[in-house]
Scaffold this motif. Sequence first.
Motif, PDB file in Angstrom:
ATOM      1  N   VAL A 187      -6.517   4.287   7.743  1.00 16.88           N
ATOM      2  CA  VAL A 187      -6.853   4.102   6.336  1.00 16.88           C
ATOM      3  C   VAL A 187      -6.482   2.691   5.901  1.00 16.88           C
ATOM      4  O   VAL A 187      -5.667   2.019   6.531  1.00 16.88           O
ATOM      5  CB  VAL A 187      -6.156   5.142   5.438  1.00 16.88           C
ATOM      6  CG1 VAL A 187      -6.592   6.552   5.835  1.00 16.88           C
ATOM      7  CG2 VAL A 187      -4.633   5.016   5.515  1.00 16.88           C
ATOM      8  N   ILE A 193      -1.379   7.961   2.400  1.00 18.68           N
ATOM      9  CA  ILE A 193      -0.933   8.163   3.773  1.00 18.68           C
ATOM     10  C   ILE A 193      -0.300   9.555   3.849  1.00 18.68           C
ATOM     11  O   ILE A 193       0.315  10.025   2.892  1.00 18.68           O
ATOM     12  CB  ILE A 193       0.062   7.086   4.243  1.00 18.68           C
ATOM     13  CG1 ILE A 193       1.174   6.860   3.219  1.00 18.68           C
ATOM     14  CG2 ILE A 193      -0.676   5.793   4.535  1.00 18.68           C
ATOM     15  CD1 ILE A 193       2.209   5.840   3.656  1.00 18.68           C
ATOM     16  N   ALA A 248      -4.411  10.319   8.339  1.00 18.95           N
ATOM     17  CA  ALA A 248      -3.920   9.239   7.468  1.00 18.95           C
ATOM     18  C   ALA A 248      -2.497   8.801   7.807  1.00 18.95           C
ATOM     19  O   ALA A 248      -1.727   8.426   6.933  1.00 18.95           O
ATOM     20  CB  ALA A 248      -4.014   9.656   6.003  1.00 18.95           C
ATOM     21  N   TRP A 368     -10.730  13.576   7.171  1.00 18.47           N
ATOM     22  CA  TRP A 368     -11.348  12.462   7.890  1.00 18.47           C
ATOM     23  C   TRP A 368     -12.761  12.893   8.274  1.00 18.47           C
ATOM     24  O   TRP A 368     -12.944  13.875   9.013  1.00 18.47           O
ATOM     25  CB  TRP A 368     -10.513  12.120   9.133  1.00 18.47           C
ATOM     26  CG  TRP A 368     -11.114  11.068   9.999  1.00 18.47           C
ATOM     27  CD1 TRP A 368     -11.803   9.960   9.599  1.00 18.47           C
ATOM     28  CD2 TRP A 368     -11.086  11.015  11.425  1.00 18.47           C
ATOM     29  NE1 TRP A 368     -12.201   9.209  10.673  1.00 18.47           N
ATOM     30  CE2 TRP A 368     -11.777   9.841  11.816  1.00 18.47           C
ATOM     31  CE3 TRP A 368     -10.552  11.837  12.420  1.00 18.47           C
ATOM     32  CZ2 TRP A 368     -11.937   9.474  13.154  1.00 18.47           C
ATOM     33  CZ3 TRP A 368     -10.706  11.470  13.743  1.00 18.47           C
ATOM     34  CH2 TRP A 368     -11.385  10.302  14.109  1.00 18.47           C
TER      35      TRP A 368
END
Length: 386
Positions: A187, A193, A248, A368
């Motif tokens: 990312v 995150i 992430a 994702w």
Amino acid sequence: MKSIDVLPVDAAEATLIARVWDPVVRAGRVAVVRGDELVDLSRDIATVSDLLDELDPVARLRETESTHRWSLDEVLEASFAGDTERPHLLAPIDLQVVKACGVTFVDSMVERVIEERCGGDPAAASAVRAEVAAAIGGDLASLQPGSAAALDAKRVLQDRGFWSQYLEVGIGPDPEVFSKAPVLASVGVGAGIGVPDFSAWNNPEPELVLSVNSRGEIRGVTLGNDVNLRDVEGRSALLLGKAKDNNASSAVGPFLRLFDEHFTLESVRSEDIELRVEGVDGYVMTGVNSVARISRPFEDLVDATYGEHHQYPDGFVLFTGTLFAPTADRGEPGLGFTHEYGDSVTIRSPHLGTLRNTVRRMSELPRWSVGLREFMAGQRRIAAEG
């Protein structure tokens, strides 16, 4: 955040590569920072991987023009707002494999030994830290990995019962190199995150990230956060994949800075990478990763990754490890530091700018979805623009 807060201090002379998500064609476009704008290069330069394989990437950039531009401030605003309906920054890498080196600094090496000896239990870390420090002392910092002196130290530590697999890769002949994230999974600046619910002891790892082309040449550098689950890795080094490769858990950016007449690999051998964690409860933690204290040259880390034993046709990026290992208690004494959801993590260095992300519950992050098939479909949509 405005561009002045994200760009390196010498941005006016820096060659900065970005990837911008275009929501119209649903694809990432390669771009270069020029003043207060991002200039689209995707008609002539399809991927960052392609650019780095050019014999002279900087010259290639300087001969490429485009009428498609974005305001850098507007793209950054969308990035930090998490607005996926507007152009926003992605990680400035695409087809490169994401690799990482561990235990490249003595301080973090000792912390890995502590994780191992306390079995990933943060409550035991304080006592084990004192035990290991008494046994090891500060002598390891001056050892050259793989040297005769390092071999002598190994024998002494083995005799005292303190030898560890982390010491093996820290001062032994071969560094630790592992796969951090799948292609396209990292990312960029402003993104969340992820920390999973099953981890109760975790931390950021601010690192210098090398960008290497298919010929094994280091073409530029960027910043990275190698998010780590200390309790998971501490249970067993064989759980490294579970500790490191999660949704992430690899943040890269804000830009990829290419080497040119103003900036070379020598420019970052002494770079200080600053970390600041700010919690929603007012908690603040700061630290510094002083790259000059790394125990192995960058070239040795690249050679351990790329060569006759392994090639990377699309290139790779390489996290180089961190000096920083937080030990200060955040809450209950003896439990050390761990993230809490909502933490703002800022990683900054003078020549590379600012990478800022927010810690989120992994299950609440966007899934994702842009893998290689969708990436290729996006490339076809860009090409169809004519």
